[in-house]
Scaffold this active site. Structure first.
Site, mmCIF file in Angstrom:
data_model
loop_
_atom_site.group_PDB
_atom_site.id
_atom_site.type_symbol
_atom_site.label_atom_id
_atom_site.label_comp_id
_atom_site.label_asym_id
_atom_site.label_seq_id
_atom_site.Cartn_x
_atom_site.Cartn_y
_atom_site.Cartn_z
ATOM 1 N N GLU A 209 36.942 44.933 33.179
ATOM 2 C CA GLU A 209 37.822 44.125 32.332
ATOM 3 C C GLU A 209 37.065 43.068 31.535
ATOM 4 O O GLU A 209 37.663 42.144 30.990
ATOM 5 C CB GLU A 209 38.918 43.491 33.188
ATOM 6 C CG GLU A 209 39.777 44.557 33.851
ATOM 7 C CD GLU A 209 40.898 43.999 34.701
ATOM 8 O OE1 GLU A 209 41.038 42.757 34.762
ATOM 9 O OE2 GLU A 209 41.639 44.797 35.301
ATOM 10 N N LYS A 338 53.751 45.773 34.310
ATOM 11 C CA LYS A 338 52.818 46.801 33.831
ATOM 12 C C LYS A 338 53.653 48.022 33.466
ATOM 13 O O LYS A 338 54.253 48.640 34.347
ATOM 14 C CB LYS A 338 51.810 47.176 34.932
ATOM 15 C CG LYS A 338 50.802 46.086 35.271
ATOM 16 C CD LYS A 338 49.957 46.516 36.453
ATOM 17 C CE LYS A 338 48.817 45.532 36.719
ATOM 18 N NZ LYS A 338 48.114 45.839 37.993
#
EC number: 4.2.1.11
Length: 426
Positions: A209, A338
């Site tokens: 990330e 999500k």
């Protein structure tokens, strides 16, 4: 009758995500020439109760190819949706759910269903000549989210000994989203120097990330390094910390305890560790502090850690049934959203609305396996979420979301940056 919104073509293909693994891309075209395409993400640390991501489990791509999901779009879903009005999002999502026929989308695959669900919304927005955030959120979409930027990695996202997965910075003291990005970027560069000085140049390699994964041994050491980076950037008063423990990853079900720094720790002891952390460091939010099935533990943590945002990710998996249980028990006080955990845009919006109606805050989130797709940036604004986590200010699949948000802020002209109001931004 306006048939320009009628779905004319749906096509899917296999493409790559940011980790080099296959994922599904879908394209939707309307009769009026509107076009939408989406690449679905994929997680590394996944909740047990997430919707099913269909993988082929054959030799190609180490078993991770998604050709079955792709053919499910091209051969099954497309046949049912051609001719439907792309504006009827809820109906379109329901048709796909009925086609699948399972609770967890295990037949067609959540990756197939979600790709089409989001691409349909984008095609409808394009047909209406509206940006996606305005198409979904209408004129009420005006809040720019405070970004949680993951700058130090541990757990499943790194190869170090750190148990907790993400150490994030959130610039609540910024006046605009663009300024928030600048503060985070400058802090990221400052942290890079601190990490290089302490652990050597090899330590500034980045994780999935975009965060650094230096060989830190303890949680306290990681937080101290992070604080030093923030101080050296000059943003000690503007930036606070948020943590994603991803505690299910270091929970031992047999003993009912957590493995922290090689030692077995009880639920109560882990909550005490969190208490010490929030007293010592400017931590305002902790995600998945406990095992994903421990609703009682989450309830205790929410009570004990007064004023701290307790975010349910693996606990809720963007699922209204699990969220309802959490709300009734007082387990957590925030929902991590999500879209690929639940698998359709309609269900994602339902979960967000349920959270807000019950006083829970909302964090729109990426996954560790991302792409250049920036749909969640628009979604965060459409929902007035107030918070978004989508990685460090590095790696193209992360900055794609931040860049899109800066474009949206510029386009909105009149907007509100969530900042210190990140929990209740409107």
């Amino acid at each position: 009758m306006d048939d320009s919104f009628d779905i004319y073509e749906i096509k899917a293909r296999q493409v790559l995500d940011s980790r080099g693994n296959p994922t599904v891309e879908a394209e939707v075209l309307t009769a009026g020439g509107g076009y939408g395409h989406t690449i679905v993400p994929s997680g590394a640390s996944t909740g047990t109760f997430e919707a099913v991501e269909l993988r082929d489990k054959k030799e190609k791509y180490g078993g991770k190819s998604v050709l079955n999901a792709v053919s499910n779009v091209n051969d099954i879903i497309a046949q049912e949706l051609i001719g439907e009005d792309a504006r009827n999002q809820r109906l379109i999502d329901q048709i796909m759910l009925n086609l699948d026929g399972t609770e967890n989308k295990g037949n067609l695959g959540a990756n197939a269903i979600l790709a089409v669900s989001l691409a349909v919304a984008k095609a409808a927005a394009d047909t209406a000549s509206l940006p996606l955030y305005k198409y979904i959120g209408g004129s009420n979409a005006y809040v720019m989210p405070a970004p949680m930027m993951n700058v130090l990695n541990g757990g499943q996202h790194a190869g170090n000994a750190l148990d907790f997965q993400e150490f994030m910075i959130m610039p609540v003291g910024a006046d605009s989203f663009a300024e928030a990005v600048r503060m985070c970027s400058e802090t990221y560069q400052s942290l890079k120097k601190v990490v290089a000085e302490k652990y050597g140049k090899d330590a500034v390699n980045v994780g999935d990330e975009g965060g650094f994964a230096p060989p830190v041994k303890t949680i306290d050491e990681a937080l101290a390094v992070l604080l030093e980076g923030v101080k050296k950037a000059g943003y000690e008063d503007e930036i606070v910390f948020t943590i994603d423990s991803a505690a299910s990853e270091f929970y031992d079900e047999k003993s009912g305890s957590y493995m922290i720094a090689g030692e077995k720790v009880s639920t109560d002891k882990l909550i005490d560790i969190y208490k010490e952390m929030v007293e010592q460091y400017p931590i305002v939010s902790i995600e998945d502090p406990l095992f994903e099935e421990d609703f009682e533990g989450f309830k205790t943590a929410t009570k004990e850690l007064k004023g701290i945002q307790i975010v349910g990710d693996d606990l809720f998996v963007t699922n209204t049934k699990r969220l309802k249980k959490g709300i009734e028990m007082g387990a957590a006080n925030s929902l991590l959203l999500k879209v690929n955990q639940i698998g359709t845009l309609s269900e994602s919006i339902d979960a967000a609305n349920m959270a807000f109606r019950n006083g829970y805050s909302l964090v729109v989130s990426h996954r560790s396996g991302e792409s250049e797709d920036s749909t969640i940036a628009d979604l965060a604004v459409a929902l007035n979420a107030g918070q978004i986590k989508t990685g460090a200010p590095a790696r193209g699949e992360r900055t794609a979301k931040y860049n899109q948000l800066m474009r949206i802020e510029e386009e909105l002209q009149i907007s509100k940056y969530a900042g210190k109001d990140f929990k209740i931004p409107f």
